[in-house]
Enzyme design. Structure first.
Site, PDB file in Angstrom:
ATOM      1  N   LEU A  93       0.841  -1.194   0.000  1.00  0.00           N
ATOM      2  CA  LEU A  93       0.000   0.000   0.000  1.00  0.00           C
ATOM      3  C   LEU A  93       0.881   1.251   0.000  1.00  0.00           C
ATOM      4  O   LEU A  93       1.991   1.229   0.540  1.00  0.00           O
ATOM      5  CB  LEU A  93      -0.920  -0.039   1.217  1.00  0.00           C
ATOM      6  CG  LEU A  93      -1.916  -1.209   1.126  1.00  0.00           C
ATOM      7  CD1 LEU A  93      -2.485  -1.566   2.486  1.00  0.00           C
ATOM      8  CD2 LEU A  93      -3.028  -0.900   0.135  1.00  0.00           C
ATOM      9  N   HIS A 104       3.929 -11.094  10.021  1.00  0.00           N
ATOM     10  CA  HIS A 104       4.881 -11.531   8.994  1.00  0.00           C
ATOM     11  C   HIS A 104       5.523 -12.849   9.438  1.00  0.00           C
ATOM     12  O   HIS A 104       5.949 -12.973  10.598  1.00  0.00           O
ATOM     13  CB  HIS A 104       5.955 -10.458   8.791  1.00  0.00           C
ATOM     14  CG  HIS A 104       6.921 -10.810   7.705  1.00  0.00           C
ATOM     15  ND1 HIS A 104       6.606 -10.684   6.364  1.00  0.00           N
ATOM     16  CD2 HIS A 104       8.171 -11.328   7.763  1.00  0.00           C
ATOM     17  CE1 HIS A 104       7.632 -11.100   5.649  1.00  0.00           C
ATOM     18  NE2 HIS A 104       8.593 -11.494   6.466  1.00  0.00           N
TER      19      HIS A 104
HETATM   20  C1  GRF Z   1       0.414 -15.611   6.979  1.00  0.00           C
HETATM   21  O1  GRF Z   1       1.440 -16.529   7.315  1.00  0.00           O
HETATM   22  C2  GRF Z   1       0.932 -14.202   6.909  1.00  0.00           C
HETATM   23  O2  GRF Z   1       1.957 -13.938   7.826  1.00  0.00           O
HETATM   24  C3  GRF Z   1       1.479 -14.167   5.519  1.00  0.00           C
HETATM   25  O3  GRF Z   1       0.514 -14.846   4.757  1.00  0.00           O
HETATM   26  C4  GRF Z   1      -0.110 -15.827   5.576  1.00  0.00           C
HETATM   27  C5  GRF Z   1      -1.601 -15.620   5.482  1.00  0.00           C
HETATM   28  O4  GRF Z   1      -2.300 -16.753   5.828  1.00  0.00           O
HETATM   29  N1  GRF Z   1       1.728 -12.818   5.063  1.00  0.00           N
HETATM   30  P1  GRF Z   1      -3.871 -16.734   6.057  1.00  0.00           P
HETATM   31  O5  GRF Z   1      -4.542 -16.157   4.812  1.00  0.00           O
HETATM   32  O6  GRF Z   1      -4.156 -15.902   7.278  1.00  0.00           O
HETATM   33  O7  GRF Z   1      -4.242 -18.171   6.257  1.00  0.00           O
END
Ligand code: GRF
Length: 208
Positions: free
Chosen positions: A98, A114
């Site tokens: 963004l 993350h």
């Molecule tokens: C998570 O591990 C997040 O940290 C990463 O993408 C994944 C998303 O998983 N950026 P979900 O859609 O919440 O199952």
């Protein structure tokens, strides 16, 4: 506890397991935040289905509708967030970067989960990159979002051991299990006013 709940927006692009963890936590009457909106850039994704199942309002803002113009895409998202009177924004697997417009509108009010121990392994392939580097300890970082990707003030981190034979899928599953605990907890503590962002760092107040 009395008083109003903090109005939270969750932005997600994928299966939405982190969103689900937040929705489950928010279902408890004692939880100090309510999910006012789930916004996605991906029509029909799992996160939108989970929101609808939980009776939460959803909005879709697609990248394609904005011709790949990041600022225009972000400004539309800000307009939607404004409409829902949102006070905190959680990026839970939102896979678009963004523009600064979001941080100008909501300074220090956007949190991200993350799947690495930042500042190691920024970017969209953190789990894969950690495995390729041969690390023995991976993990999760919850941080405040700033314009530089995966670089904002760190709120909380938790380690996840890498096991022999792990592949991206198996390691990411265990990382997600940790995210599912940690992200709702951080949002809860945030809503209770336990964090303060100052000079690019997050300070946590002691006590209950
Ligand atoms: C998570 O591990 C997040 O940290 C990463 O993408 C994944 C998303 O998983 N950026 P979900 O859609 O919440 O199952």
């Amino acid at each position: 506890m009395g008083g109003e709940k903090l109005r939270l927006a969750v932005l997600a692009s994928g299966s939405g397991t982190n969103l689900q963890a937040i929705l489950d936590a928010a279902a408890s009457p004692a939880y100090p935040a309510t999910v006012a909106l789930v916004l996605s850039d991906k029509l029909g994704c799992g996160a939108l289905e989970r929101a609808t199942a939980a009776g939460v309002d959803t909005e879709v803002v697609t990248w394609e509708d904005h011709g790949g113009d990041r600022a225009a895409f972000t400004r539309t998202i800000v307009e939607v967030l404004d409409k829902y009177d949102v006070e905190l924004i959680a990026l839970a697997g939102f896979m678009r970067i963004l523009s600064a417009d979001l941080f100008e509108a909501y300074p220090n009010r956007v949190l991200n989960t993350h799947p690495s121990l930042l500042p190691a392994f920024r970017g969209a392939h953190a789990v894969e990159d950690a495995l390729a580097a041969g690390v023995k300890i991976a993990g999760v970082t919850i941080h405040v979002v700033v314009p530089e990707v995966d670089a904002g003030p760190i709120i909380a981190q938790e380690a996840v051991d890498v096991r022999p034979g792990d592949d991206t899928g198996s390691l990411h599953e265990r990382i997600k299990a940790v995210e599912h605990d940690l992200f709702p907890k951080v949002i809860e503590d945030w809503a209770r006013g336990r964090y303060e962002v100052r000079d690019g760092r997050v300070n946590e107040s002691e006590g209950s």
